[in-house]
Design an enzyme around this catalytic site. Structure first.
Site, PDB file in Angstrom:
ATOM      1  N   SER A 189       0.825  -1.185   0.000  1.00 43.09           N
ATOM      2  CA  SER A 189       0.000   0.000   0.000  1.00 43.09           C
ATOM      3  C   SER A 189       0.859   1.235   0.000  1.00 43.09           C
ATOM      4  O   SER A 189       2.086   1.173   0.065  1.00 43.09           O
ATOM      5  CB  SER A 189      -0.905  -0.016   1.235  1.00 43.09           C
ATOM      6  OG  SER A 189      -1.725   1.112   1.266  1.00 43.09           O
ATOM      7  N   HIS A 220      -0.678  15.969   0.902  1.00 44.12           N
ATOM      8  CA  HIS A 220      -0.212  17.222   0.322  1.00 44.12           C
ATOM      9  C   HIS A 220      -1.021  18.355   0.945  1.00 44.12           C
ATOM     10  O   HIS A 220      -2.224  18.206   1.171  1.00 44.12           O
ATOM     11  CB  HIS A 220      -0.395  17.238  -1.205  1.00 44.12           C
ATOM     12  CG  HIS A 220       0.249  16.105  -1.905  1.00 44.12           C
ATOM     13  ND1 HIS A 220       1.613  16.031  -2.136  1.00 44.12           N
ATOM     14  CD2 HIS A 220      -0.273  14.964  -2.427  1.00 44.12           C
ATOM     15  CE1 HIS A 220       1.886  14.907  -2.769  1.00 44.12           C
ATOM     16  NE2 HIS A 220       0.767  14.243  -2.952  1.00 44.12           N
ATOM     17  N   CYS A 235      -4.338  -2.814  -0.168  1.00 44.91           N
ATOM     18  CA  CYS A 235      -4.618  -4.014  -0.945  1.00 44.91           C
ATOM     19  C   CYS A 235      -4.902  -5.153   0.029  1.00 44.91           C
ATOM     20  O   CYS A 235      -4.160  -5.359   0.987  1.00 44.91           O
ATOM     21  CB  CYS A 235      -3.422  -4.356  -1.830  1.00 44.91           C
ATOM     22  SG  CYS A 235      -3.674  -5.793  -2.895  1.00 44.91           S
TER      23      CYS A 235
END
Length: 268
Positions: free
Chosen positions: A118, A123, A146
């Site tokens: 993963s 940001h 996942c």
């Protein structure tokens, strides 16, 4: 933990469903002058620098039971920061005791489950209106996993990690896995709404709208803070220093800004 019949399905190989959570938050502030705006941006950059964001993402990886492989972080000039965490399957430190039913995830005091591979990214985007009147801080966090675990289990903690006036949250399950008969499974858990993963005490504070496409396993929730206190949006002073007319005008501008972000359109 009670196992349902759906959870007893034997897979052919491993569970390779990809589950992605995008958490987008906004903090709004009234900054009348250039000096106020610069002070607000400086405050935000200090509060949410790359070191603190890295600590938040590491806690997220603990909650979803991931092992951190690599961390890349950057503080930008003049403002903003980014962090990317690459994670992989980690050891189970504590066995989960909860079911797969929709519920808010834990705050970071224990690891819940393991996953295969993963990544987690964040940001930040400090921004201001050209006439200096409104400043906003936006942070975008993406958690992609996942396997069995849903990144929605980290949503509770993410909400508590930021002071948010507006939140937009997206969740999507992509790909498929197969049972031993070759039948495709496009999702491995029931979900009615992202709201069910938000604690009741948080939901009571926000107006919320869902836009879901169930047949495509796409879920979207928008949240806007209900209560408005002008003192929470002034930087360095209180509303008592303003005239009644100034208070009214500033409140109108702030509420319009929040409505425009919430509804995704210009209203003036």
């Amino acid at each position: 933990m009670t196992i349902t019949s759906e959870q007893r399905i034997t897979l052919h190989g491993f569970n390779n469903l990809t589950k992605s959570l995008s958490f987008n938050m906004y903090d709004i502030c009234y900054t009348k002058t250039k000096e106020e705006r610069e002070a607000y941006i400086e405050y935000i950059d200090e509060q949410y620098n790359s070191d603190r964001l890295t600590a938040i993402l590491k806690n997220v990886s603990d909650i979803i039971g991931a092992y951190v492989l690599n961390v890349a972080q950057q503080d930008y000039v003049p403002q903003g920061a980014s962090v990317t965490v690459l994670i992989s399957e980690g050891p189970i430190v504590e066995m989960p005791t909860e079911s797969y039913a929709e519920s808010p995830g834990p705050l970071p005091d224990s690891i819940v489950m393991q996953l295969d591979k993963s990544h987690i990214t964040v940001h930040t985007y400090p921004e201001y209106h050209p006439d200096e009147g409104i400043s906003t801080f936006r942070a975008d966090i993406d958690v992609s996993t996942c396997g069995e675990i849903s990144p929605l289990k980290a949503l509770h903690y993410l909400i508590h990690s930021f002071d948010t006036d507006i939140m937009t949250i997206d969740y999507r399950v992509r790909g498929f896995t197969r049972d031993t008969h070759g039948h495709k499974l496009f999702i491995d858990h029931d979900i009615a709404s992202i709201q069910n993963y938000i604690p009741d005490e948080v939901r009571s504070e926000y107006d919320m709208i869902d836009v879901n496409v169930y047949q495509e396993n796409i879920f979207h929730t928008k949240c806007k803070l209900k209560q408005f206190d002008l003192d929470n949006y002034l930087f360095g002073y209180t509303k008592e220093s303003l005239s009644v007319s100034e208070q009214r005008n500033i409140s109108t501008r702030l509420k319009t800004e929040m409505d425009e972000i919430y509804y995704g359109k210009n209203m003036m």
